[in-house]
Design a protein around this motif. Sequence first.
Motif, PDB file in Angstrom:
ATOM      1  N   ILE A   1       0.861  -1.190   0.000  1.00 26.18           N
ATOM      2  CA  ILE A   1       0.000   0.000   0.000  1.00 26.18           C
ATOM      3  C   ILE A   1       0.899   1.241   0.000  1.00 26.18           C
ATOM      4  O   ILE A   1       2.022   1.196   0.509  1.00 26.18           O
ATOM      5  CB  ILE A   1      -0.944   0.019   1.224  1.00 26.18           C
ATOM      6  N   PRO A   2       0.421   2.366  -0.531  1.00 22.38           N
ATOM      7  CA  PRO A   2       1.278   3.555  -0.662  1.00 22.38           C
ATOM      8  C   PRO A   2       1.387   4.356   0.638  1.00 22.38           C
ATOM      9  O   PRO A   2       0.751   5.396   0.807  1.00 22.38           O
ATOM     10  CB  PRO A   2       0.582   4.359  -1.762  1.00 22.38           C
ATOM     11  N   LEU A   3       2.203   3.899   1.545  1.00 18.07           N
ATOM     12  CA  LEU A   3       2.375   4.566   2.829  1.00 18.07           C
ATOM     13  C   LEU A   3       3.155   5.867   2.699  1.00 18.07           C
ATOM     14  O   LEU A   3       4.104   5.969   1.910  1.00 18.07           O
ATOM     15  CB  LEU A   3       3.150   3.662   3.802  1.00 18.07           C
ATOM     16  N   LYS A   4       2.769   6.836   3.493  1.00 19.79           N
ATOM     17  CA  LYS A   4       3.574   8.033   3.685  1.00 19.79           C
ATOM     18  C   LYS A   4       4.336   7.863   4.996  1.00 19.79           C
ATOM     19  O   LYS A   4       3.739   7.586   6.040  1.00 19.79           O
ATOM     20  CB  LYS A   4       2.693   9.281   3.747  1.00 19.79           C
ATOM     21  N   ILE A   5       5.644   8.011   4.940  1.00 20.96           N
ATOM     22  CA  ILE A   5       6.483   7.784   6.116  1.00 20.96           C
ATOM     23  C   ILE A   5       6.809   9.125   6.772  1.00 20.96           C
ATOM     24  O   ILE A   5       7.240  10.072   6.105  1.00 20.96           O
ATOM     25  CB  ILE A   5       7.794   7.061   5.739  1.00 20.96           C
ATOM     26  N   HIS A   6       6.613   9.188   8.078  1.00 21.64           N
ATOM     27  CA  HIS A   6       6.915  10.384   8.858  1.00 21.64           C
ATOM     28  C   HIS A   6       8.104  10.094   9.785  1.00 21.64           C
ATOM     29  O   HIS A   6       8.157   9.048  10.426  1.00 21.64           O
ATOM     30  CB  HIS A   6       5.717  10.809   9.707  1.00 21.64           C
ATOM     31  N   GLU A   7       9.028  11.040   9.847  1.00 23.46           N
ATOM     32  CA  GLU A   7      10.185  10.947  10.746  1.00 23.46           C
ATOM     33  C   GLU A   7      10.151  12.152  11.675  1.00 23.46           C
ATOM     34  O   GLU A   7      10.271  13.297  11.227  1.00 23.46           O
ATOM     35  CB  GLU A   7      11.484  10.928   9.946  1.00 23.46           C
ATOM     36  N   VAL A   8      10.004  11.910  12.971  1.00 23.47           N
ATOM     37  CA  VAL A   8       9.908  12.991  13.955  1.00 23.47           C
ATOM     38  C   VAL A   8      11.177  12.982  14.798  1.00 23.47           C
ATOM     39  O   VAL A   8      11.491  11.977  15.439  1.00 23.47           O
ATOM     40  CB  VAL A   8       8.665  12.812  14.848  1.00 23.47           C
TER      41      VAL A   8
ATOM     42  N   ARG B   1     -23.940  15.256   7.062  1.00 20.74           N
ATOM     43  CA  ARG B   1     -22.768  16.083   7.360  1.00 20.74           C
ATOM     44  C   ARG B   1     -21.799  16.110   6.201  1.00 20.74           C
ATOM     45  O   ARG B   1     -20.830  16.848   6.205  1.00 20.74           O
ATOM     46  CB  ARG B   1     -22.028  15.518   8.577  1.00 20.74           C
ATOM     47  N   TYR B   2     -22.027  15.278   5.216  1.00 16.61           N
ATOM     48  CA  TYR B   2     -20.983  14.980   4.256  1.00 16.61           C
ATOM     49  C   TYR B   2     -21.003  15.950   3.077  1.00 16.61           C
ATOM     50  O   TYR B   2     -22.051  16.303   2.559  1.00 16.61           O
ATOM     51  CB  TYR B   2     -21.135  13.540   3.755  1.00 16.61           C
ATOM     52  N   THR B   3     -19.844  16.346   2.659  1.00 18.03           N
ATOM     53  CA  THR B   3     -19.678  17.186   1.477  1.00 18.03           C
ATOM     54  C   THR B   3     -18.839  16.438   0.465  1.00 18.03           C
ATOM     55  O   THR B   3     -17.870  15.749   0.833  1.00 18.03           O
ATOM     56  CB  THR B   3     -18.979  18.508   1.842  1.00 18.03           C
ATOM     57  N   ARG B   4     -19.209  16.564  -0.766  1.00 19.45           N
ATOM     58  CA  ARG B   4     -18.508  15.807  -1.801  1.00 19.45           C
ATOM     59  C   ARG B   4     -17.110  16.377  -2.016  1.00 19.45           C
ATOM     60  O   ARG B   4     -16.919  17.559  -2.229  1.00 19.45           O
ATOM     61  CB  ARG B   4     -19.302  15.830  -3.106  1.00 19.45           C
ATOM     62  N   LYS B   5     -16.123  15.475  -1.960  1.00 22.46           N
ATOM     63  CA  LYS B   5     -14.755  15.895  -2.194  1.00 22.46           C
ATOM     64  C   LYS B   5     -14.118  14.926  -3.179  1.00 22.46           C
ATOM     65  O   LYS B   5     -14.505  13.757  -3.287  1.00 22.46           O
ATOM     66  CB  LYS B   5     -13.950  15.902  -0.893  1.00 22.46           C
ATOM     67  N   LYS B   6     -13.123  15.410  -3.869  1.00 23.58           N
ATOM     68  CA  LYS B   6     -12.431  14.575  -4.822  1.00 23.58           C
ATOM     69  C   LYS B   6     -11.701  13.455  -4.100  1.00 23.58           C
ATOM     70  O   LYS B   6     -11.009  13.678  -3.105  1.00 23.58           O
ATOM     71  CB  LYS B   6     -11.431  15.404  -5.627  1.00 23.58           C
ATOM     72  N   ARG B   7     -11.840  12.239  -4.590  1.00 21.52           N
ATOM     73  CA  ARG B   7     -11.197  11.082  -3.972  1.00 21.52           C
ATOM     74  C   ARG B   7      -9.694  11.122  -4.282  1.00 21.52           C
ATOM     75  O   ARG B   7      -9.275  11.340  -5.416  1.00 21.52           O
ATOM     76  CB  ARG B   7     -11.824   9.805  -4.513  1.00 21.52           C
ATOM     77  N   ARG B   8      -8.938  10.865  -3.264  1.00 19.34           N
ATOM     78  CA  ARG B   8      -7.497  10.785  -3.474  1.00 19.34           C
ATOM     79  C   ARG B   8      -6.874   9.835  -2.466  1.00 19.34           C
ATOM     80  O   ARG B   8      -7.403   9.613  -1.377  1.00 19.34           O
ATOM     81  CB  ARG B   8      -6.828  12.162  -3.356  1.00 19.34           C
ATOM     82  N   ILE B   9      -5.764   9.273  -2.843  1.00 24.04           N
ATOM     83  CA  ILE B   9      -4.989   8.419  -1.948  1.00 24.04           C
ATOM     84  C   ILE B   9      -3.638   9.071  -1.766  1.00 24.04           C
ATOM     85  O   ILE B   9      -2.965   9.413  -2.737  1.00 24.04           O
ATOM     86  CB  ILE B   9      -4.824   6.990  -2.521  1.00 24.04           C
ATOM     87  N   ALA B  10      -3.269   9.301  -0.490  1.00 28.87           N
ATOM     88  CA  ALA B  10      -2.006   9.989  -0.220  1.00 28.87           C
ATOM     89  C   ALA B  10      -1.267   9.274   0.882  1.00 28.87           C
ATOM     90  O   ALA B  10      -1.873   8.653   1.748  1.00 28.87           O
ATOM     91  CB  ALA B  10      -2.282  11.426   0.189  1.00 28.87           C
TER      92      ALA B  10
END
Length: 431
Positions: free
Chosen positions: A31-38, A422-431
């Motif tokens: 899966i396309p993980l975003k890696i965070h380094e703190v 409550r929902y508003t339509r937003k463009k689908r994206r995977i980040a």
Amino acid sequence: MYDLVAELYPICRSITGDGVRETLAIIGRHIPLKIHEVPTGVDVFDWTIPNEWNIRDAYIKDSAGKRIVDFRKSNLHVVGYSVPVHTRMRLAELKRHLFSDPEHPDWIPYRTSYYTPEWGFCLAQRQLDALNDDDYEVCIDASLKPGHLTYGELFIGGRSGDQVLISCHVCHPSLCNDNLSGIAVATALAQHLGRMDTKFSYRILFVPGTIGAITWLALAGRARMNVAHGFVLTCVGDQGPPTYKCSRRGDAEVDQAWRYVLQQGGTPFEILPFSPYGYDERQYCSPGFDMPVGCFMRTPGGKFPQYHTSADDLNLVHPDALQDSLQRVLTVIDVLETNERYVNQKPYGEPKLGNYKLYDMIGGKSADETRMALLWLLNMSDGQASLLEIATRSGLPWSAIKEGLRALTATGLLKIINERRRYTRKKRRIA
């Protein structure tokens, strides 16, 4: 999922270090993980990112030079976050740094010392009992120095900015049920979600336990404000009955969804009340956030004898249990995705179903699930009751509720309350 557990099993993980990075890199192939380094030293609420710990080797040698405790054979042999040491000592002094489990004399326990500068070894009680009064060489070839805390995040955008938070911990070394099973199910779930058109957005976190969840909460900003539902995944690979621990609220929509799905499963299950002891649900449910986040398990941590020992190995995790856990998670998500409120457009008496070509769906049959779903939906859809509340009260399976909903909305007998959404339509994206 089982193959992923097996691939991750040999890696030595902790709350920081290269083992976490290697684990996230393997997950990132799926899966396309975003890696965070703190960086070390960053304050996250009441905590501070600690020094990074990495280990290369560790052993205890007897006077003949034989390794009698060997990190290369099991990474559980070393107390996690042990400071480096290389010295010689007699058995009496060495014993102050040795840990075993007398109740299970053949198992190696899992111990850590994250925030206190100590060192130690874990070994089976039989090993400990067999040690002679000898002069031992002790070595932990490790580093503890400024670095980073690493975690992985996947965001899958839906039609709404409201999010479902799914979290699992990645800090344990060679322990399969706790929590390589949670990692594997979360990864498979992310693959499913990536192929779906979803109402909610989904945020899946792979974090070191406690400090990782707290770090995300401290740095997430507005993202944490959008969490509408959530749950932690852990210990989901053993053959115990499914167990859900409620959020701090106790009656959040996600709690109701899990209760309903487990009740419909046809097998034994357990619902636990919230407790501030457990996994990272206690961080997400801390009073400053009070997120609606529960925890899905099979046998809870601490309730199976292999917990935090070398016996939590590949034999404890079963492919069919992983699959069953994933399927229950997907069903809960289906409930959350579909759950809305509708209004009956013909509320004065029961509509004549034949006029809407619905009678043919059930003609000649008894009051089966399809017919009962139509009747319950028509009777309860007053704009106040949600589909989940109707399903729970009727005791009908979700598939019957969805089929009845499809038929009734297609004929115009039921209409969704758009102004309540409550929902508003937003463009689908995977980040």
